[in-house]
Scaffold this active site. Structure first.
Site, short mmCIF file in Angstrom:
data_model
loop_
_atom_site.label_atom_id
_atom_site.label_comp_id
_atom_site.label_asym_id
_atom_site.label_seq_id
_atom_site.Cartn_x
_atom_site.Cartn_y
_atom_site.Cartn_z
N PHE A 1 33.89 48.83 24.54
CA PHE A 1 32.70 49.47 25.09
C PHE A 1 31.43 48.66 24.80
CE2 PHE A 1 34.08 53.50 26.65
CZ PHE A 1 32.97 54.16 27.13
N CYS B 1 39.55 46.79 31.08
CA CYS B 1 38.33 47.18 30.37
C CYS B 1 38.51 48.56 29.75
CB CYS B 1 37.13 47.16 31.30
SG CYS B 1 37.08 48.53 32.50
N ASP B 2 37.71 48.86 28.75
CA ASP B 2 37.69 50.22 28.21
C ASP B 2 37.07 51.14 29.26
OD1 ASP B 2 37.98 52.32 26.51
OD2 ASP B 2 36.92 51.39 24.82
N PHE B 3 37.22 52.43 29.06
CA PHE B 3 36.87 53.43 30.07
C PHE B 3 35.51 53.16 30.70
CE2 PHE B 3 36.40 58.22 30.99
CZ PHE B 3 36.91 58.04 32.25
N ASN B 4 35.52 52.85 31.99
CA ASN B 4 34.31 52.46 32.70
C ASN B 4 33.53 53.70 33.14
OD1 ASN B 4 32.36 51.44 34.44
ND2 ASN B 4 33.71 49.91 35.31
#
Length: 230
Positions: free
Chosen positions: A84, A115-118
């Site tokens: 993040f 990617c981590d939670f967008n």
């Protein structure tokens, strides 16, 4: 951040433990996604435009990157999740220095990066793809690729290649992949099932033939033949 999910604060121990676990998983066709890459040092307020991690390159390499480096080089990890936070002012999921120059070019990583939670505006999908990220973890579709743009299509093709490379080298293909073979008991069960199926089919055919040959009235004399015999 997420210290309860990590092996250890010691980078060497974390790297060695992760590498051993990844080797075990990948020997059975499972690809393990290691996270969070990197310097994800805070959970508090991380969703409020992302926290910024300020550190020297020496600290980054000796403490934050070292576990990932060991896992990538020793276990040949094929999946990874960015984080993040930002390193300095650059979001890790869109940092070319991190995802391409260090991870892929320097360490030789081959596989997919997600990617981590967008959920934030600063997580730009186009920036992610051009930096070396492949999968956008989001709940809504994001269209960043202009099919008329040659650069975009080349990047998208590379993203697809990285994702497919990871999948074909996993048990998702349900086949023989990178040193993986089904367990002996699985092979035995399949063989037994096949043998039983053949026996049942053969038995059914024999029963049908026997029933046809011995059906009632098949061998009884016809009326004309019976009268002539009398």
């Amino acid at each position: 951040g997420r210290n309860a999910e990590y092996f250890s604060e010691d980078p060497f121990l974390s790297g060695k433990t992760a590498a051993a676990e990844i080797r075990g998983l990948q020997s059975r066709g499972v690809f393990a996604g290691i996270k969070h890459f990197a310097a994800n040092e805070q959970e508090t307020h991380r969703s409020r435009n992302g926290d910024l991690s300020w550190l020297s390159e020496q600290t980054l390499r000796e403490l934050c990157l070292r576990p990932f480096e060991i896992a990538v080089k020793e276990a040949e990890a094929r999946a990874l999740m960015s984080s993040f936070n930002r390193i300095g002012t650059r979001w890790t999921g869109g940092d070319y220095r991190l995802l391409t120059e260090i991870l892929r070019d320097e360490w030789g990583f081959r596989g997919l990066v997600v990617c981590d939670f967008n959920t934030n505006a600063y997580m730009n999908s186009r920036q992610m793809a051009y930096a070396g990220g492949d999968l956008n973890l989001a709940t809504t579709p994001v269209s960043w690729c202009d099919v008329t743009d040659t650069s975009d299509t080349i990047i998208l093709r590379q993203n697809a290649k990285n994702i497919l490379y990871t999948l074909v080298n996993s048990n998702a293909m349900n086949g023989d992949v990178i040193g993986y073979n089904p367990a002996t008991w699985q092979v035995l069960v399949v063989v037994i099932d096949c043998v039983l199926a053949v026996l049942l089919i053969a038995w059914s055919v024999i029963e049908v033939i026997y029933a046809l040959r011995h059906r009632p009235g098949k061998d009884a004399p016809k009326d004309g033949a019976d009268a002539e015999a009398k």
